[in-house]
Design an enzyme around this catalytic site. Structure first.
Site, PDB file in Angstrom:
ATOM      1  N   LYS A 137       3.166  -0.789  17.555  1.00  0.00           N
ATOM      2  CA  LYS A 137       2.067  -1.139  18.792  1.00  0.00           C
ATOM      3  C   LYS A 137       2.813  -2.165  19.790  1.00  0.00           C
ATOM      4  O   LYS A 137       2.582  -3.268  19.949  1.00  0.00           O
ATOM      5  CB  LYS A 137       1.010  -1.971  18.195  1.00  0.00           C
ATOM      6  CG  LYS A 137       0.262  -1.093  17.092  1.00  0.00           C
ATOM      7  CD  LYS A 137      -0.817  -1.864  16.225  1.00  0.00           C
ATOM      8  CE  LYS A 137      -1.739  -1.036  15.417  1.00  0.00           C
ATOM      9  NZ  LYS A 137      -2.628  -1.570  14.748  1.00  0.00           N
ATOM     10  N   LYS A 169       0.456   8.455   6.635  1.00  0.00           N
ATOM     11  CA  LYS A 169      -1.029   7.670   6.720  1.00  0.00           C
ATOM     12  C   LYS A 169      -2.002   8.817   6.276  1.00  0.00           C
ATOM     13  O   LYS A 169      -1.674  10.103   5.762  1.00  0.00           O
ATOM     14  CB  LYS A 169      -1.183   7.257   7.934  1.00  0.00           C
ATOM     15  CG  LYS A 169      -0.228   6.113   8.259  1.00  0.00           C
ATOM     16  CD  LYS A 169      -0.747   5.195   9.443  1.00  0.00           C
ATOM     17  CE  LYS A 169       0.085   3.909   9.681  1.00  0.00           C
ATOM     18  NZ  LYS A 169      -0.573   3.295  10.664  1.00  0.00           N
ATOM     19  N   GLU A 198       0.943   4.868   2.980  1.00  0.00           N
ATOM     20  CA  GLU A 198      -0.200   3.883   3.197  1.00  0.00           C
ATOM     21  C   GLU A 198      -1.263   4.449   2.102  1.00  0.00           C
ATOM     22  O   GLU A 198      -1.537   5.565   2.130  1.00  0.00           O
ATOM     23  CB  GLU A 198      -0.671   4.101   4.630  1.00  0.00           C
ATOM     24  CG  GLU A 198      -1.968   3.152   4.656  1.00  0.00           C
ATOM     25  CD  GLU A 198      -2.530   3.172   6.118  1.00  0.00           C
ATOM     26  OE1 GLU A 198      -2.530   2.444   6.864  1.00  0.00           O
ATOM     27  OE2 GLU A 198      -3.133   4.309   6.296  1.00  0.00           O
ATOM     28  N   ASP A 219      -3.298  -1.009   2.318  1.00  0.00           N
ATOM     29  CA  ASP A 219      -3.957  -1.009   3.514  1.00  0.00           C
ATOM     30  C   ASP A 219      -5.352  -1.685   3.176  1.00  0.00           C
ATOM     31  O   ASP A 219      -6.188  -1.232   2.442  1.00  0.00           O
ATOM     32  CB  ASP A 219      -4.269   0.130   3.976  1.00  0.00           C
ATOM     33  CG  ASP A 219      -4.967   0.257   5.171  1.00  0.00           C
ATOM     34  OD1 ASP A 219      -4.759  -0.767   6.329  1.00  0.00           O
ATOM     35  OD2 ASP A 219      -5.836   1.003   5.442  1.00  0.00           O
TER      36      ASP A 219
END
Length: 281
Positions: A137, A169, A198, A219
């Site tokens: 990010k 993911k 994840e 997560d």
């Protein structure tokens, strides 16, 4: 992960080329107000406390635009700069100093902001073995620059992009037909690349362990669930915590014993450091 010297240099050159092109265009018309032969010296000051980052970008920028400008660093990347402290001095053509001022400050104010925030977060982990990781990010075009700044602030780089490690993911798991199938396929595609998956439940954690994931990202696990997961895994893979982690609960999460904590806030939510350049009389 770490940034190779070749990738770092390539990124720096791309960054400065774009910075000069977008700011100067076909010429700095305001700098023409200054006589062509006028020489000047200038000091760059931080108006707030910060951890300095961005030296390679400033050096490359000046080398590309006017290598005759003398660059004198009073601080190095990773050093703490106090409010109202001079950390860089420049000497050379007044026109050149005026032209490179904004792009140079833009790099330092942004990268120092990342390094300063990272150092603040890393400080919360003192005495614990947990490492702080960044994420993807990042600001468009500044991926490598920001990840460099994270390391300057004492953090560690997660994968640099989609090319140097697997991060499986929910959507990858669904597309591949399950966690075990996704991990097995990843090991086939690139046996030398780390495989992280994840998970959102205890059952998914066990599937990841059975398939021999290198890293498992927990997560949004609760504090107690993370403590239990660390005991259950018992070193069979690395554990990473992610989701709903703030500066307020960072140390608490780390105290569970997880190996890594990843936080997008290090790079996506930064406020530029307040800098200024002043010509010396």
């Amino acid at each position: 992960m770490s940034i190779s010297p070749a990738l770092l240099e390539q990124s720096i050159q791309l960054n400065i080329q774009q910075a000069l092109a977008e700011d100067i265009g076909d010429g700095d018309i305001t700098a023409l107000l200054t006589p062509a032969d006028e020489q000047a010296t200038a000091s760059i000051i931080s108006r707030e406390e910060m951890v300095l980052a961005g030296q390679p970008w400033v050096n490359a920028l000046i080398q590309a635009y006017d290598p005759k400008v003398e660059v004198i660093w009073l601080k190095n990347d990773g050093d703490r700069v106090q409010a109202n402290e001079v950390f860089l001095k420049l000497a050379g053509s007044a026109r050149s100093l005026l032209t490179i001022e904004r792009p140079a400050l833009n790099f330092v104010q942004t990268l120092s902001a990342v390094a300063t925030k990272t150092a603040h977060y890393v400080k919360q982990l003192e005495g614990l073995h947990t490492q702080l990781l960044d994420t993807r990010k990042t600001l468009p075009g500044l991926r490598i620059a920001q990840k460099y700044a994270v390391t300057v602030g004492g953090g560690q780089n997660h994968r640099l992009g989609l090319f140097d490690a697997f991060l499986i993911k929910e959507n990858h798991i669904m597309a591949a037909g399950g966690i075990q199938q996704a991990i097995a396929r990843a090991h086939q595609i690139a046996p030398d690349k780390p495989v992280e998956v994840e998970v959102e439940s205890w059952d998914e954690l066990n599937q990841a362990l059975e398939a021999k994931a290198d890293i498992v990202m927990l997560d949004n696990f609760s504090q107690q669930q993370m403590i239990e997961a660390v005991k259950h895994v018992a070193g069979r893979c690395k554990l990473e915590a992610s989701g709903n982690i703030t500066i307020e609960n960072l140390r608490e999460v780390a105290s569970t014993g997880v190996d890594y904590i990843s936080m997008g806030v290090l790079t996506k939510d930064v406020t530029a450091v307040d800098l200024s350049m002043r010509f010396n009389a």
